[in-house]
Enzyme design. Sequence first.
Site, mmCIF file in Angstrom:
data_model
loop_
_atom_site.group_PDB
_atom_site.id
_atom_site.type_symbol
_atom_site.label_atom_id
_atom_site.label_comp_id
_atom_site.label_asym_id
_atom_site.label_seq_id
_atom_site.Cartn_x
_atom_site.Cartn_y
_atom_site.Cartn_z
ATOM 1 N N ALA A 32 10.851 1.235 -0.259
ATOM 2 C CA ALA A 32 10.734 1.637 -1.656
ATOM 3 C C ALA A 32 12.001 2.305 -2.158
ATOM 4 O O ALA A 32 12.453 2.057 -3.275
ATOM 5 C CB ALA A 32 9.551 2.593 -1.820
ATOM 6 N N LEU A 59 13.785 -2.489 -2.888
ATOM 7 C CA LEU A 59 13.363 -3.036 -4.179
ATOM 8 C C LEU A 59 12.531 -2.070 -5.013
ATOM 9 O O LEU A 59 11.805 -2.487 -5.920
ATOM 10 C CB LEU A 59 12.568 -4.326 -3.964
ATOM 11 C CG LEU A 59 13.344 -5.479 -3.341
ATOM 12 C CD1 LEU A 59 12.445 -6.691 -3.203
ATOM 13 C CD2 LEU A 59 14.569 -5.830 -4.180
ATOM 14 N N CYS A 60 12.629 -0.779 -4.723
ATOM 15 C CA CYS A 60 11.936 0.227 -5.528
ATOM 16 C C CYS A 60 10.422 0.039 -5.530
ATOM 17 O O CYS A 60 9.740 0.356 -6.517
ATOM 18 C CB CYS A 60 12.461 0.240 -6.958
ATOM 19 S SG CYS A 60 14.212 0.655 -7.063
ATOM 20 N N CYS A 61 9.889 -0.496 -4.451
ATOM 21 C CA CYS A 61 8.431 -0.517 -4.286
ATOM 22 C C CYS A 61 8.163 -0.537 -2.790
ATOM 23 O O CYS A 61 8.977 -1.022 -2.016
ATOM 24 C CB CYS A 61 7.809 -1.742 -4.944
ATOM 25 S SG CYS A 61 8.438 -3.314 -4.330
ATOM 26 N N ILE A 62 7.031 0.039 -2.366
ATOM 27 C CA ILE A 62 6.771 0.113 -0.946
ATOM 28 C C ILE A 62 6.563 -1.285 -0.375
ATOM 29 O O ILE A 62 6.200 -2.217 -1.089
ATOM 30 C CB ILE A 62 5.565 1.026 -0.621
ATOM 31 C CG1 ILE A 62 4.268 0.445 -1.186
ATOM 32 C CG2 ILE A 62 5.797 2.425 -1.135
ATOM 33 C CD1 ILE A 62 3.047 1.205 -0.735
#
Length: 237
Positions: free
Chosen positions: A140, A144-147
């Site tokens: 995250a 890609l800024c997400c878990i």
Amino acid sequence: MAAVRALVGSRLAAASAFASLSPGGRTPSQRAAIHLSAPHPAAKVALVLSGCGVYDGTEIHEASAILVHLSRGGAEVQIFAPDIPQMHVIDHTKGQPSESESRNVLTESARIARGKITDLAKLSAANHDAAIFPGGFGAAKNLLCCIAPVLAAKVLRGVEVTVGHEQEEGGKWPYAGTAEAIKALGAKHFVKEVAEAHVDQKNKVVTTPAFMCEAALHHIHDGIGAMVRKVLELTGK
């Protein structure tokens, strides 16, 4: 913690081997035996890391288990990580940011790779049959800024994935709420146990809960093994 997942490219090797006849010729059974004895090419798998440590990088146990199972499966592995600064550094004894430190994602990931690592910018899908993304909060914070369980859901509309169960069940599944986030992105969530993996045959995506579940380490290791085996089956090698 975060789920381990594999994104398998549609490029599969297709080749035919024909035994040439000697002047005296060979019987069909002899030619078949020669064909079957030919070695199969190894699946080429990219392992994408996001640092070293569950709270600010890759979950080390997940990465290690993946490498063990890929080795057992005879895969040819190349490890990648982005050559960028980490979002921040976490003191893992306290679970708090260490304000005085800064680290590089590629450099930290090299600890897991034992130095054999390549800048993620050089990863080419054409050179690999599959890519695997271990979990950890680094997915995250540094990718890609997400878990990690949401990566496939963000990239592939309607993809099928699992992060385990959809209810916390007394703390056994502390990140169960992730399933709703996945559904909100238009993906389909499938309930699985920690030692199981789910295969989306259409999109060639394989997921397993891993540390999304508070379970004994060997059960998590077994689930990762199931995921890796399914990935290698999808490559056709």
